[in-house]
Write a protein that holds these residues in place. Structure first.
Motif, PDB file in Angstrom:
ATOM      1  N   ALA A 179       0.698  -1.174  -0.018  1.00  0.00           N
ATOM      2  CA  ALA A 179       0.108  -0.020   0.048  1.00  0.00           C
ATOM      3  C   ALA A 179       1.044   1.235  -0.053  1.00  0.00           C
ATOM      4  O   ALA A 179       0.836   2.308  -0.799  1.00  0.00           O
ATOM      5  CB  ALA A 179      -0.815   0.131   1.147  1.00  0.00           C
ATOM      6  N   ARG A 180       1.991   1.292   0.740  1.00  0.00           N
ATOM      7  CA  ARG A 180       2.769   2.442   0.732  1.00  0.00           C
ATOM      8  C   ARG A 180       3.570   2.668  -0.621  1.00  0.00           C
ATOM      9  O   ARG A 180       3.801   3.900  -0.892  1.00  0.00           O
ATOM     10  CB  ARG A 180       3.956   2.071   2.021  1.00  0.00           C
ATOM     11  CG  ARG A 180       4.909   3.373   2.195  1.00  0.00           C
ATOM     12  CD  ARG A 180       5.688   3.403   3.458  1.00  0.00           C
ATOM     13  NE  ARG A 180       6.534   2.147   3.209  1.00  0.00           N
ATOM     14  CZ  ARG A 180       6.567   1.065   4.008  1.00  0.00           C
ATOM     15  NH1 ARG A 180       5.563   1.101   5.039  1.00  0.00           N
ATOM     16  NH2 ARG A 180       7.662   0.360   3.906  1.00  0.00           N
ATOM     17  N   ASN A 181       3.597   1.580  -1.283  1.00  0.00           N
ATOM     18  CA  ASN A 181       4.481   1.786  -2.415  1.00  0.00           C
ATOM     19  C   ASN A 181       3.667   1.910  -3.710  1.00  0.00           C
ATOM     20  O   ASN A 181       4.337   2.308  -4.770  1.00  0.00           O
ATOM     21  CB  ASN A 181       5.505   0.621  -2.659  1.00  0.00           C
ATOM     22  CG  ASN A 181       6.758   0.822  -1.537  1.00  0.00           C
ATOM     23  OD1 ASN A 181       7.399   1.525  -1.717  1.00  0.00           O
ATOM     24  ND2 ASN A 181       6.718   0.121  -0.379  1.00  0.00           N
ATOM     25  N   ILE A 182       2.491   1.400  -4.034  1.00  0.00           N
ATOM     26  CA  ILE A 182       1.637   1.474  -4.977  1.00  0.00           C
ATOM     27  C   ILE A 182       0.486   2.151  -4.762  1.00  0.00           C
ATOM     28  O   ILE A 182      -0.407   2.381  -5.850  1.00  0.00           O
ATOM     29  CB  ILE A 182       1.381   0.269  -5.646  1.00  0.00           C
ATOM     30  CG1 ILE A 182       0.322  -0.589  -4.767  1.00  0.00           C
ATOM     31  CG2 ILE A 182       2.470  -0.736  -5.829  1.00  0.00           C
ATOM     32  CD1 ILE A 182      -0.213  -2.001  -5.546  1.00  0.00           C
ATOM     33  N   GLY A 183       0.210   2.599  -3.434  1.00  0.00           N
ATOM     34  CA  GLY A 183      -1.130   3.386  -2.971  1.00  0.00           C
ATOM     35  C   GLY A 183      -2.037   2.734  -2.354  1.00  0.00           C
ATOM     36  O   GLY A 183      -2.399   1.560  -2.609  1.00  0.00           O
ATOM     37  N   LYS A 184      -2.589   3.422  -1.352  1.00  0.00           N
ATOM     38  CA  LYS A 184      -3.432   2.568  -0.474  1.00  0.00           C
ATOM     39  C   LYS A 184      -4.773   2.235  -1.210  1.00  0.00           C
ATOM     40  O   LYS A 184      -5.359   1.225  -0.880  1.00  0.00           O
ATOM     41  CB  LYS A 184      -3.647   3.709   0.759  1.00  0.00           C
ATOM     42  CG  LYS A 184      -2.653   3.716   1.689  1.00  0.00           C
ATOM     43  CD  LYS A 184      -3.095   4.734   2.997  1.00  0.00           C
ATOM     44  CE  LYS A 184      -1.775   4.714   3.785  1.00  0.00           C
ATOM     45  NZ  LYS A 184      -2.286   5.683   5.041  1.00  0.00           N
ATOM     46  N   SER A 185      -5.113   3.086  -2.137  1.00  0.00           N
ATOM     47  CA  SER A 185      -6.581   2.723  -2.854  1.00  0.00           C
ATOM     48  C   SER A 185      -6.309   1.287  -3.886  1.00  0.00           C
ATOM     49  O   SER A 185      -7.288   1.040  -4.333  1.00  0.00           O
ATOM     50  CB  SER A 185      -6.585   4.076  -3.723  1.00  0.00           C
ATOM     51  OG  SER A 185      -5.543   4.222  -4.679  1.00  0.00           O
ATOM     52  N   ASN A 186      -5.103   0.970  -4.123  1.00  0.00           N
ATOM     53  CA  ASN A 186      -4.718  -0.019  -4.811  1.00  0.00           C
ATOM     54  C   ASN A 186      -4.733  -1.226  -4.135  1.00  0.00           C
ATOM     55  O   ASN A 186      -4.269  -2.505  -4.615  1.00  0.00           O
ATOM     56  CB  ASN A 186      -3.303   0.109  -5.768  1.00  0.00           C
ATOM     57  CG  ASN A 186      -3.679   1.245  -6.779  1.00  0.00           C
ATOM     58  OD1 ASN A 186      -4.742   1.285  -7.180  1.00  0.00           O
ATOM     59  ND2 ASN A 186      -2.684   2.167  -6.894  1.00  0.00           N
TER      60      ASN A 186
END
Length: 160
Positions: free
Chosen positions: A151-158
């Motif tokens: 989540a930190r590296n590709i986005g929490k929404s992903n």
């Protein structure tokens, strides 16, 4: 929007008390009709691999240990000998079926799911990691930590 479900390494070698719950959950997801394309990966190991030589990892060598734990039906199975499922074969499928979004699930979240998510993200693909459909052979703490890193590296929404 066309979606692909990419099921990572749901194989006998990776099933233990920490991951066995995924078998029925992913089977239901595969059979939900919610995806335009379902693709499975199968990790292939052999006695001459770096996994055996450097890590003494001997899983997924026998045909029985390589077995995918649900019926893949007429869905595509991509064999791999790396952590990542990202390959020319996967890219070709995404392009051929005009896939807009890839949903990832499977085993191990801290390894093959993470590596595949990072590789797809870095190469510009829209991805979602299905947190309730991924697990770690080492347990829930490893799974939670891996999901936090993803989540930190590709986005929490992903990470859904």
């Amino acid at each position: 929007m066309k979606k692909m479900l990419l099921v990572i390494d749901l194989q006998k070698s990776f099933i233990n008390p920490n991951t066995e719950f995924l078998i029925s959950k992913i089977d239901s997801l595969v059979n939900s009709g919610g995806y335009d394309l379902v693709v499975f990966t199968k990790f292939i190991n052999d006695n001459d691999s770096m996994w055996v030589k450097k890590l003494d990892y001997r899983g997924c060598i026998s045909l029985e240990d390589r077995k995918i734990m649900i019926d893949t039906k007429d869905n595509i199975v991509l064999e791999k000998s790396l952590y990542t499922a990202y390959s020319i074969n996967l890219i070709n499928l995404i392009n051929l079926f005009k896939i807009d979004e890839v949903h990832l699930c499977g085993i191990d979240t801290e390894c093959c799911v993470l590596k595949t998510a990072f590789d797809l993200f870095e190469n510009g693909y829209n991805i979602k990691v299905l947190s309730g459909y991924s697990a770690c052979t080492h347990g829930e703490e490893s799974n939670k930590n891996a999901l936090d890193i993803i989540a930190r590296n590709i986005g929490k929404s992903n990470v859904i």
